[in-house]
Design a protein around this motif. Structure first.
Motif, PDB file in Angstrom:
ATOM      1  N   LEU A  23     -28.701  44.182 -10.882  1.00 58.17           N
ATOM      2  CA  LEU A  23     -29.524  43.991  -9.434  1.00 58.17           C
ATOM      3  C   LEU A  23     -28.780  44.176  -8.395  1.00 58.17           C
ATOM      4  CD1 LEU A  23     -31.258  40.522 -10.679  1.00 58.17           C
ATOM      5  CD2 LEU A  23     -32.285  42.767 -10.030  1.00 58.17           C
ATOM      6  N   HIS A  24     -27.334  43.954  -8.429  1.00 57.09           N
ATOM      7  CA  HIS A  24     -26.607  44.249  -7.174  1.00 57.09           C
ATOM      8  C   HIS A  24     -26.945  43.542  -6.069  1.00 57.09           C
ATOM      9  CE1 HIS A  24     -24.185  47.830  -9.413  1.00 57.09           C
ATOM     10  NE2 HIS A  24     -25.633  48.025  -9.863  1.00 57.09           N
ATOM     11  N   PRO A  25     -26.935  42.245  -6.146  1.00 54.85           N
ATOM     12  CA  PRO A  25     -27.494  41.367  -4.900  1.00 54.85           C
ATOM     13  C   PRO A  25     -26.628  41.252  -3.885  1.00 54.85           C
ATOM     14  CG  PRO A  25     -26.781  40.130  -7.102  1.00 54.85           C
ATOM     15  CD  PRO A  25     -26.533  41.497  -7.391  1.00 54.85           C
ATOM     16  N   ASP A  26     -25.487  41.546  -4.109  1.00 55.63           N
ATOM     17  CA  ASP A  26     -24.508  41.114  -2.736  1.00 55.63           C
ATOM     18  C   ASP A  26     -25.029  42.105  -1.556  1.00 55.63           C
ATOM     19  OD1 ASP A  26     -23.228  39.354  -4.612  1.00 55.63           O
ATOM     20  OD2 ASP A  26     -21.841  40.915  -5.295  1.00 55.63           O
ATOM     21  N   LEU A  27     -24.869  41.207  -0.277  1.00 54.62           N
ATOM     22  CA  LEU A  27     -25.262  41.768   0.713  1.00 54.62           C
ATOM     23  C   LEU A  27     -24.082  41.740   1.641  1.00 54.62           C
ATOM     24  CD1 LEU A  27     -28.833  40.475   1.206  1.00 54.62           C
ATOM     25  CD2 LEU A  27     -28.081  42.764   0.892  1.00 54.62           C
ATOM     26  N   VAL A  28     -23.559  42.891   2.383  1.00 52.21           N
ATOM     27  CA  VAL A  28     -22.506  42.763   3.354  1.00 52.21           C
ATOM     28  C   VAL A  28     -22.894  43.262   4.604  1.00 52.21           C
ATOM     29  CG1 VAL A  28     -20.243  43.954   3.699  1.00 52.21           C
ATOM     30  CG2 VAL A  28     -21.006  43.563   1.290  1.00 52.21           C
ATOM     31  N   LEU A  29     -22.336  42.369   5.772  1.00 52.66           N
ATOM     32  CA  LEU A  29     -22.888  42.630   7.085  1.00 52.66           C
ATOM     33  C   LEU A  29     -21.861  43.689   7.429  1.00 52.66           C
ATOM     34  CD1 LEU A  29     -23.514  38.943   8.499  1.00 52.66           C
ATOM     35  CD2 LEU A  29     -24.961  40.536   8.159  1.00 52.66           C
ATOM     36  N   LYS A  30     -22.262  44.207   8.573  1.00 55.41           N
ATOM     37  CA  LYS A  30     -21.534  45.510   9.225  1.00 55.41           C
ATOM     38  C   LYS A  30     -20.436  44.531   9.999  1.00 55.41           C
ATOM     39  CE  LYS A  30     -24.685  49.166   9.645  1.00 55.41           C
ATOM     40  NZ  LYS A  30     -25.600  49.839  10.790  1.00 55.41           N
ATOM     41  N   PRO A  31     -19.028  45.231   9.887  1.00 52.15           N
ATOM     42  CA  PRO A  31     -18.066  44.447  10.840  1.00 52.15           C
ATOM     43  C   PRO A  31     -18.325  44.211  12.140  1.00 52.15           C
ATOM     44  CG  PRO A  31     -17.420  46.457   9.365  1.00 52.15           C
ATOM     45  CD  PRO A  31     -18.639  46.366   9.354  1.00 52.15           C
ATOM     46  N   SER A  32     -19.168  44.958  12.766  1.00 53.34           N
ATOM     47  CA  SER A  32     -19.475  44.842  14.120  1.00 53.34           C
ATOM     48  C   SER A  32     -20.762  43.606  14.256  1.00 53.34           C
ATOM     49  CB  SER A  32     -20.252  45.971  14.834  1.00 53.34           C
ATOM     50  OG  SER A  32     -21.220  46.175  14.181  1.00 53.34           O
ATOM     51  N   ALA A  33     -21.226  43.065  13.361  1.00 54.54           N
ATOM     52  CA  ALA A  33     -22.383  42.183  13.354  1.00 54.54           C
ATOM     53  C   ALA A  33     -21.721  40.540  13.216  1.00 54.54           C
ATOM     54  CB  ALA A  33     -23.421  42.207  12.275  1.00 54.54           C
ATOM     55  N   SER A  34     -21.672  39.938  14.469  1.00 57.30           N
ATOM     56  CA  SER A  34     -21.078  38.743  14.469  1.00 57.30           C
ATOM     57  C   SER A  34     -22.150  37.551  13.959  1.00 57.30           C
ATOM     58  CB  SER A  34     -20.530  38.377  15.805  1.00 57.30           C
ATOM     59  OG  SER A  34     -21.601  38.425  16.926  1.00 57.30           O
ATOM     60  N   THR A  35     -23.382  37.786  13.506  1.00 60.15           N
ATOM     61  CA  THR A  35     -24.247  36.880  13.318  1.00 60.15           C
ATOM     62  C   THR A  35     -23.961  36.021  12.225  1.00 60.15           C
ATOM     63  OG1 THR A  35     -25.780  38.715  13.970  1.00 60.15           O
ATOM     64  CG2 THR A  35     -26.798  36.692  12.941  1.00 60.15           C
TER      65      THR A  35
END
Length: 563
Positions: A23-35
Motif C-alpha cells: 500500500l505504501h501509505p507513508d506520506l511526506v510533506l515537502k521541506p518548504s511546507a511548514s503546515t
C-alpha cells in the motif's frame, strides 16, 4: 500484518488481513511546507471532499466545482510524492505486479478515509487503492499479468488470449486511469446535456425499457493504444509515466459481445441536436465517475468522439458484456463502447454525456493519447504537435511461441496469434515469416476465424522451418483497404510510445529433428538422461568420442592446409 476494512460488493464492510507493504501509505510533506498535521486536516475538511450521490461509492464530482479543484491543487502541492519509477532504461522488475503505482496510491491517501495511516476522515479517497485491488482479485483471472497494480492495468497470459474469438470477461484486459467506483444500479443515472434540444437525466430502468430504446448487440474488439509498448521500450525508451505509458505486452486487447443501446437513440430521445448542421463537426463528450490525477491536479475522466460515430450507430451505451452484467472493473453499471477507436474513448462508469462543438477539453482527450513525430521528445514536445489517436491502425501479434522459446520440431512450427484493424476495417490476410521478413507465408484462410466489421481475427499456421539456431519470426496483417504494418519498430517509435503497429517479432531457437545429426544427438541425450532444455545449460557429456572425431577430421582434410 495489518487488519483492514474493505467494502464488499453489497456495500457493507468486511475485515480481512493483508500485507500492508504494497500500500505504501507513508506520506511526506515537502521541506518548504511548514503546515502541521492538524492544519492539513483542517484544510482537507474545508475542501469538503464527499461522495456526490447516495449509492455512488467512490464518486467525487470535480468538474463542476472549480473552487474545490483549486483548493485540491494547493493541498496536493504541500506533499512530496515519490518520483515515477525508472522502468525503461533499466530492466523491468520480474515481479507480478510489474509496477506498483506508489505515487498514485499516495495521491489517494492524502485525501483521507477510514482505515490505515494518514489523514483520517469519515470518508476519503484512501480506501480506493485497496478496494480496486479487491475487485481485481474478485473479477479477474488469478494468473493475470498485473502491469500496474494501481490504477489497475492488467492483461491475460499470452496463449490463453487466443483460445477463443470472444474473450472471457475474467481474461479481458483492463486499463484504468483511477480507482473503481462502486455504483448501485438502482441509484444510477446519467445526464445528457450540451447542444441537445431537451437535456435529460436517464435512469438504468428507463434505458433498459425496450419500448423506448431498442437494444443493440455487437461483437467489438477494444484495444489499448499502448498494446505492445514493451517493444518500443526495449528498443527506444520514451516518456516514463508509469500510468500513461504502462509497459504493455501483446495482451492489451480483447473482444466481447457488448449489449446496450445505440447512443444515437439516446440523442434522439433528448430531442436531437440543437443545430442539425453541427452533425458533421460536433463531438460527444463522456464523463466517468473515476478520480484522475494529473500534474498536481484532479479531474473526473473525460473524453470525446466525433458525432459522425454516433450517427452511424458506432457508439454503444453498454450494460452487458458477453451476456452478463458488466463487471465492476469494466465499468458497471454502464459504459460506452466506441467501435474501432482506441480503448481510451470507451468511457467506463458513465456519468454524463455532453454534445459539444469541439473536442473535449479534458486532459485525457487534449493532453494524452497523442502521436508525435519521431524527433519530438522531452526537449521539444507540445500538446498541439501531436496527432490525436482515434482509429486503431492495422496490427497483429504472435502469441505462441513467445520470445526466447526453444522449440524442438520436425520441420514445422505452429504459430498462433491475433490480427486487428480499427475504424471499421478488418483483416483479410495474415502473413508470417521465419527469417525476419524476407520470405512471407500466407496463413491459410481456413485457419483464420470469421470476419467482423469491428473485431479481430485469430489465426494459426504450421510454418515450414528448415533452419536451426536462433531465428526471428515475424507477422504482418493486411486489411480490406490494403493497409499493412511498418516493417520495424523504429518506424513506429514516438515519444509517448503509442500504437506499436510494426510487424511483431519473436526470437526463437530452432531444433529440427529432420536433420540427421540433430536426431542422433537428441537420441543420445535421451539415452543418457541429459536434458536438452534450456539450451544454455551445458551438456555433461563429450560432444563426440575420439573415434568419430578422427574419422570426421580425416574427411574434412584436417585443420591445416597442405602447404
Amino acid at each position: 500484518m495489518e487488519q483492514a476494512q474493505l467494502r464488499s460488493s453489497n456495500g457493507t464492510r468486511k475485515e480481512i488481513f493483508q500485507e500492508a507493504a504494497w500500500l505504501h501509505p507513508d506520506l511526506v510533506l515537502k521541506p518548504s511546507a511548514s503546515t502541521t498535521s492538524a492544519e492539513l486536516k483542517k484544510e482537507l475538511a474545508a475542501i469538503n471532499l464527499k461522495q456526490e450521490y447516495p449509492g455512488w461509492h467512490g464518486y467525487v464530482k470535480y468538474e463542476k466545482y472549480p473552487d474545490r479543484r483549486e483548493a485540491i491543487r494547493k493541498y496536493i502541492s504541500k506533499f512530496d510524492f515519490p518520483d515515477p519509477p525508472e522502468f525503461q532504461l533499466v530492466p523491468l522488475p520480474k515481479t507480478n505486479p510489474v509496477l506498483e503505482g506508489v505515487r498514485w496510491k499516495q495521491y489517494h491517501y492524502a485525501f483521507g478515509g477510514a482505515g490505515g495511516s494518514g489523514w483520517e476522515g469519515e470518508w476519503g479517497l484512501k480506501d480506493i487503492p485497496r478496494e480496486s485491488w479487491e475487485f481485481v482479485q474478485k473479477e479477474k483471472s488469478k494468473d493475470m499479468i498485473h502491469v500496474l497494480q494501481f490504477p489497475y492495468n492488467g492483461e491475460p497470459p499470452r496463449d490463453r488470449l487466443v483460445q477463443s474469438v470472444i474473450t472471457p470477461n475474467s481474461d479481458h484486459f483492463v486499463r484504468n486511469h483511477g480507482g473503481i467506483p462502486e455504483i448501485s444500479e438502482g441509484d444510477y443515472f446519467f445526464d445528457v446535456g450540451g447542444l441537445v434540444n431537451n437535456p435529460r437525466r436517464i435512469s438504468m430502468r428507463e434505458l433498459k425499457d425496450e419500448s423506448i430504446f431498442p437494444r443493440q448487440s455487437n461483437v467489438v474488439t477494444i484495444q489499448c493504444s499502448g498494446t505492445r509498448r514493451i517493444e518500443q521500450i526495449h528498443e527506444y525508451p520514451g516518456d516514463g509515466d508509469e500510468l500513461i505509458n504502462a509497459p504493455w505486452g501483446e495482451g492489451a486487447i480483447g473482444t466481447a459481445r457488448w449489449t446496450g443501446v445505440s447512443l444515437k437513440k439516446v440523442i434522439k430521445y433528448c430531442g436531437g441536436l440543437k443545430n442539425p448542421l453541427l452533425a458533421n463537426c460536433a463531438h460527444v463528450e463522456f464523463w466517468g465517475a473515476d478520480t484522475y490525477f494529473k500534474k498536481g491536479e484532479v479531474f473526473n475522466y473525460a473524453v470525446s468522439v466525433p458525432y459522425r460515430k454516433v450517427k452511424i450507430h458506432e457508439v454503444l451505451l453498454a450494460w452487458e458484456m458477453n451476456g452478463k452484467p458488466l463487471p465492476k472493473i469494466h465499468g458497471y453499471p454502464l459504459r460506452t463502447v466506441v467501435f474501432g477507436f482506441i480503448g481510451a474513448r470507451s468511457c467506463k462508469w458513465l456519468t454524463r454525456i455532453n454534445v459539444l462543438n469541439a473536442p473535449s477539453e479534458g486532459p485525457v482527450q487534449k493532453k494524452e493519447y497523442l502521436y508525435y513525430n519521431s524527433q519530438i521528445g522531452k526537449h521539444n514536445s507540445s500538446y498541439s504537435a501531436g496527432i490525436s489517436i482515434q482509429d486503431m491502425p492495422v496490427s497483429s501479434a504472435i502469441m505462441s511461441p513467445v520470445d526466447m522459446d526453444q522449440i524442438v520440431h520436425d520441420g514445422k512450427i505452429k504459430l498462433r496469434g491475433w490480427a486487428y484493424s480499427g475504424g471499421g476495417h478488418w483483416p483479410t490476410r495474415v502473413e508470417v515469416s521465419g527469417d525476419g521478413g524476407s520470405v512471407w507465408y500466407e496463413v491459410p484462410y481456413q485457419n483464420m476465424t470469421e470476419k467482423y466489421f469491428f473485431a479481430w481475427r485469430l489465426w494459426e499456421i504450421d510454418l515450414p522451418v528448415d533452419a536451426e539456431g536462433w531465428l526471428e519470426l515475424a507477422v504482418r496483417c493486411w486489411d480490406n483497404a490494403m493497409n499493412t504494418q511498418p516493417t520495424f519498430v523504429r518506424s513506429t517509435w514516438n515519444w509517448d510510445l503509442h500504437v506499436t503497429s510494426s510487424c511483431h517479432r519473436v526470437k526463437i531457437y530452432s531444433i529440427n529433428t529432420r536433420r540427421p545429426k540433430t536426431a542422433d544427438k537428441l537420441r543420445l541425450f535421451k539415452e543418457k538422461g541429459i536434458p536438452l532444455l534450456p539450451i544454455t545449460k551445458p551438456a555433461e557429456t563429450n560432444l563426440e568420442d575420439d573415434e568419430v572425431y578422427a574419422t570426421e577430421m580425416a574427411a574434412r582434410g584436417g585443420r591445416d592446409p597442405l602447404e
